[in-house]
Scaffold this active site. Structure first.
Site, PDB file in Angstrom:
ATOM      1  N   LYS A 151      50.456  47.334  35.417  1.00 47.98           N
ATOM      2  CA  LYS A 151      49.091  47.204  34.886  1.00 47.98           C
ATOM      3  C   LYS A 151      48.274  48.439  35.251  1.00 47.98           C
ATOM      4  O   LYS A 151      47.982  48.679  36.416  1.00 47.98           O
ATOM      5  CB  LYS A 151      48.388  45.972  35.474  1.00 47.98           C
ATOM      6  CG  LYS A 151      47.070  45.714  34.740  1.00 47.98           C
ATOM      7  CD  LYS A 151      46.127  44.820  35.484  1.00 47.98           C
ATOM      8  CE  LYS A 151      45.229  45.521  36.445  1.00 47.98           C
ATOM      9  NZ  LYS A 151      44.315  46.515  35.854  1.00 47.98           N
ATOM     10  N   GLU A 198      34.588  55.857  52.231  1.00 44.06           N
ATOM     11  CA  GLU A 198      35.142  56.601  51.100  1.00 44.06           C
ATOM     12  C   GLU A 198      34.145  56.604  49.935  1.00 44.06           C
ATOM     13  O   GLU A 198      33.677  55.552  49.506  1.00 44.06           O
ATOM     14  CB  GLU A 198      36.455  55.961  50.637  1.00 44.06           C
ATOM     15  CG  GLU A 198      37.160  56.820  49.626  1.00 44.06           C
ATOM     16  CD  GLU A 198      38.479  56.213  49.149  1.00 44.06           C
ATOM     17  OE1 GLU A 198      38.529  54.994  48.924  1.00 44.06           O
ATOM     18  OE2 GLU A 198      39.443  56.982  48.991  1.00 44.06           O
ATOM     19  N   CYS A 212      42.362  59.930  46.398  1.00 40.76           N
ATOM     20  CA  CYS A 212      42.286  59.153  47.650  1.00 40.76           C
ATOM     21  C   CYS A 212      42.540  60.063  48.854  1.00 40.76           C
ATOM     22  O   CYS A 212      42.083  59.772  49.959  1.00 40.76           O
ATOM     23  CB  CYS A 212      43.245  57.985  47.623  1.00 40.76           C
ATOM     24  SG  CYS A 212      44.792  58.354  46.816  1.00 40.76           S
ATOM     25  N   GLU A 270      48.933  51.622  48.682  1.00 42.32           N
ATOM     26  CA  GLU A 270      48.408  52.976  48.919  1.00 42.32           C
ATOM     27  C   GLU A 270      46.914  52.899  48.657  1.00 42.32           C
ATOM     28  O   GLU A 270      46.487  52.685  47.527  1.00 42.32           O
ATOM     29  CB  GLU A 270      49.113  53.966  47.988  1.00 42.32           C
ATOM     30  CG  GLU A 270      49.018  55.391  48.485  1.00 42.32           C
ATOM     31  CD  GLU A 270      47.971  56.186  47.732  1.00 42.32           C
ATOM     32  OE1 GLU A 270      46.832  56.257  48.256  1.00 42.32           O
ATOM     33  OE2 GLU A 270      48.269  56.714  46.653  1.00 42.32           O
TER      34      GLU A 270
HETATM   35  P1  ADP Z   1      38.885  51.433  42.403  1.00 41.09           P
HETATM   36  O1  ADP Z   1      37.862  51.002  43.410  1.00 41.09           O
HETATM   37  O2  ADP Z   1      39.512  52.725  42.679  1.00 41.09           O
HETATM   38  O3  ADP Z   1      38.490  51.191  40.987  1.00 41.09           O
HETATM   39  P2  ADP Z   1      40.348  49.029  42.553  1.00 41.09           P
HETATM   40  O4  ADP Z   1      41.071  48.712  43.800  1.00 41.09           O
HETATM   41  O5  ADP Z   1      39.152  48.233  42.203  1.00 41.09           O
HETATM   42  O6  ADP Z   1      40.103  50.561  42.635  1.00 41.09           O
HETATM   43  O7  ADP Z   1      41.321  48.972  41.298  1.00 41.09           O
HETATM   44  C1  ADP Z   1      42.638  49.476  41.317  1.00 41.09           C
HETATM   45  C2  ADP Z   1      43.489  48.605  40.422  1.00 41.09           C
HETATM   46  O8  ADP Z   1      43.507  47.281  40.958  1.00 41.09           O
HETATM   47  C3  ADP Z   1      42.977  48.472  39.000  1.00 41.09           C
HETATM   48  O9  ADP Z   1      44.095  48.449  38.134  1.00 41.09           O
HETATM   49  C4  ADP Z   1      42.272  47.128  39.009  1.00 41.09           C
HETATM   50  O10 ADP Z   1      42.210  46.504  37.746  1.00 41.09           O
HETATM   51  C5  ADP Z   1      43.154  46.326  39.952  1.00 41.09           C
HETATM   52  N1  ADP Z   1      42.515  45.188  40.623  1.00 41.09           N
HETATM   53  C6  ADP Z   1      41.193  45.002  40.874  1.00 41.09           C
HETATM   54  N2  ADP Z   1      41.004  43.837  41.530  1.00 41.09           N
HETATM   55  C7  ADP Z   1      42.229  43.272  41.690  1.00 41.09           C
HETATM   56  C8  ADP Z   1      42.709  42.058  42.319  1.00 41.09           C
HETATM   57  N3  ADP Z   1      41.893  41.206  42.903  1.00 41.09           N
HETATM   58  N4  ADP Z   1      44.037  41.832  42.317  1.00 41.09           N
HETATM   59  C9  ADP Z   1      44.895  42.716  41.755  1.00 41.09           C
HETATM   60  N5  ADP Z   1      44.514  43.853  41.154  1.00 41.09           N
HETATM   61  C10 ADP Z   1      43.196  44.140  41.116  1.00 41.09           C
END
Ligand code: ADP
Length: 506
Positions: free
Chosen positions: A211, A416, A319, A285
């Site tokens: 995804k 961050e 990151c 990561e």
């Molecule tokens: P950022 O803050 O860099 O946007 P996120 O950690 O929010 O990073 O998002 C990174 C990925 O994790 C994206 O593909 C997002 O859709 C997905 N994501 C966000 N929330 C969840 C969750 N609760 N469980 C699994 N995947 C998630």
């Protein structure tokens, strides 16, 4: 990342597509760069993308779509399917069928051939991938063209080579694939992160449900086209789009054997809790707050270039960005002065222009978050300096920003930001800077600038960070592992180490 520097000197007049703001360069007297836009004629994009499940694109059961927009124009590029829990179930089922039926049983050298084929097709379509990456994510074309796409192809080449050599990777052991891998990636290196995740999984005989992030799904969907073109057996790689709920459904699916996640520490913790007690293997990561350390004996101009590369190129959307700068007191004024001069020459603007140094911030919420931190830095008493470059009227932009007089307790030093914001502190001794550099919840990367090899070894051994660069920054290679200490994550990706999370050893 981002190593290519633009040339100074001659300016052959080029055909200009749109007028760019005229800006005086401090050291280049009275000339500016003509627009040098990358052509988009060769890019083929659908207006609407379904989910790539079992070897073909299909409508989402949810019936829902969302728009992916260009952060530099704020215009919609395409509609993308929003996968529901039922859609995630379909993708996992297809991956399981492919795992049991074909992929895990295939001769390893045959698996390798498919992965080599993916690498070659990415190379053939590199220009198209680079343009789409810059349109959808906002990063400068120089970055996607010279770094993201070649490295993505490089990862497929690298892991294709391992497919039939696993007994050499794990001598005297019997490596077996884990099963179905659920992979969730962020928006900062969309295709590259997909390659980091998919290539080692396939090489070791696993099947995949990937995804991409909701703001940058397009190159992953283009990768689905490559996978079709490479004729992979249906279901070996499935690519589903959606936001956090789709990611959570993948994490919680009972028939997923391994989760590989790259993203924020906050979501990483949610995932770790969700799979605690299950048999799922996982790698995370997560965030970082890298220390970039400049000693008085360093080559200062090179160090300044490394600092700029470490935090300002790619909008600080890395990151492992060198977001904390530590400069030895005796050279601090000189380094900061040269850094400010260099910041003045950075061009912020159209990601598709080959002269652009800093592209668009990936999304409006991310820009708001960065602005909030810039305000926090000022409220905390740090001294702000921003370059005076013009910004385009439309889109999400942030000037390169420097904070001096920052201290360890400041939030801009501890948290961050994920934007082009650098906090500078000074130090006197090696011991002092090691203590300050390690005083963070993160531990993903770091950098050391010095003329003395012995000092490099002394420092790198004591920094609690997964990667430490010496007299360079943000350099990557498929053969070297990457990953963090502390809240920066669990496990390693890349290199031989990157195979381990995808095998069970007996
Ligand atoms: P950022 O803050 O860099 O946007 P996120 O950690 O929010 O990073 O998002 C990174 C990925 O994790 C994206 O593909 C997002 O859709 C997905 N994501 C966000 N929330 C969840 C969750 N609760 N469980 C699994 N995947 C998630």
């Amino acid at each position: 990342m981002g190593k290519t520097r633009r040339k100074t000197g001659t300016t052959t007049p080029r055909k200009s597509r749109s007028p760019r703001p005229v800006r005086k360069l401090k050291f280049a007297t009275d000339w500016t760069y003509s627009a040098a836009p990358e052509s988009t004629d060769h890019v083929r994009l659908e207006s609407r993308y379904g989910l790539f499940i079992d070897g073909k694109f299909s409508e989402p059961r949810s019936g829902r779509y969302f728009a992916t927009i260009s952060p530099s124009t704020e215009k919609k590029i395409a509609d993308v399917a929003d996968a529901s829990t039922a859609d995630v179930g379909r993708a996992v089922k297809a991956a399981r069928r492919a795992f049991d039926g074909t992929w895990s049983k295939m001769k390893p050298s045959e698996r390798g051939k498919y992965i080599f084929r993916i690498a070659r097709i990415i190379q053939e379509r590199a220009r198209e991938f680079a343009v789409v990456e810059s349109m959808d994510g906002g990063k400068p074309i120089r970055e996607s063209r010279d770094v993201d796409i070649p490295l993505a192809a490089g990862h497929f080449f690298y892991y294709a080579g391992w497919a039939d050599k696993l007994p050499y990777a794990f001598p005297c052991r019997d490596p077996k694939p884990v099963g179905v891998a659920g992979q969730i990636i962020p928006w900062n290196f969309p295709l590259l992160m997909a390659a980091w995740k998919i290539a080692p999984a396939l090489a070791t005989g696993n099947t995949v449900v990937l995804k991409p992030a909701e703001t940058t799904p397009l190159t992953a969907l283009k990768l689905a086209e490559v996978i079709q073109e490479a004729d992979l057996p249906p279901g070996v790689v499935n690519i589903i789009t959606g936001a956090g709920e789709t990611g959570a459904a993948l994490v919680n699916h009972p028939d997923v054997d391994k989760i590989a996640f790259t993203g924020s520490t906050e979501v990483g913790k949610i995932i770790q809790k969700a799979i605690a007690g299950s048999k799922k293997k996982f790698t995370l990561e997560l965030g970082g707050k890298a220390a970039n350390i400049v000693f008085e004996d360093a080559a200062i101009d090179q160090a300044v270039e490394g600092i700029v590369n470490g935090i300002f190129f790619n909008q600080g959307h890395v990151c492992c960005a060198g977001s904390r700068l530590f400069v030895q007191e005796s050279v601090a004024d000189d380094v900061v002065r040269r850094l400010k001069d260099r910041m003045e020459t950075l061009i912020v603007g159209d990601p598709l222009d080959k002269n652009t140094d800093i592209g668009a911030i990936n999304s409006k919420p991310q820009l708001e978050k960065i602005r909030e931190y810039i305000q926090i830095g000022q409220d905390e008493g740090a001294e702000i300096y921003q370059s005076s470059c013009p910004l385009p009227a439309k889109g999400y932009w942030c000037r390169p920003t420097l904070f001096t007089k920052a201290s360890q307790s400041h939030r801009i030093v501890q948290e961050e930001i994920f934007g082009p914001v650098l906090a500078v502190q000074t130090f006197r001794t090696v011991e002092e800077v090691i203590e300050k550099a390690n005083n963070t919840p993160y531990g993903l990367s770091g950098g050391v600038w010095t003329d003395k090899g012995a000092k490099i070894f002394k420092i790198t051994g004591k920094l609690r960070a997964g990667v430490v660069w010496a007299n360079t920054f943000n350099m990557f290679d498929p053969s070297s592992p990457f990953g963090g200490y502390k809240e920066s994550g669990v496990g390693r990706e890349g290199g031989l180490h990157g195979l381990l999370p995808y095998v069970n050893l007996s």
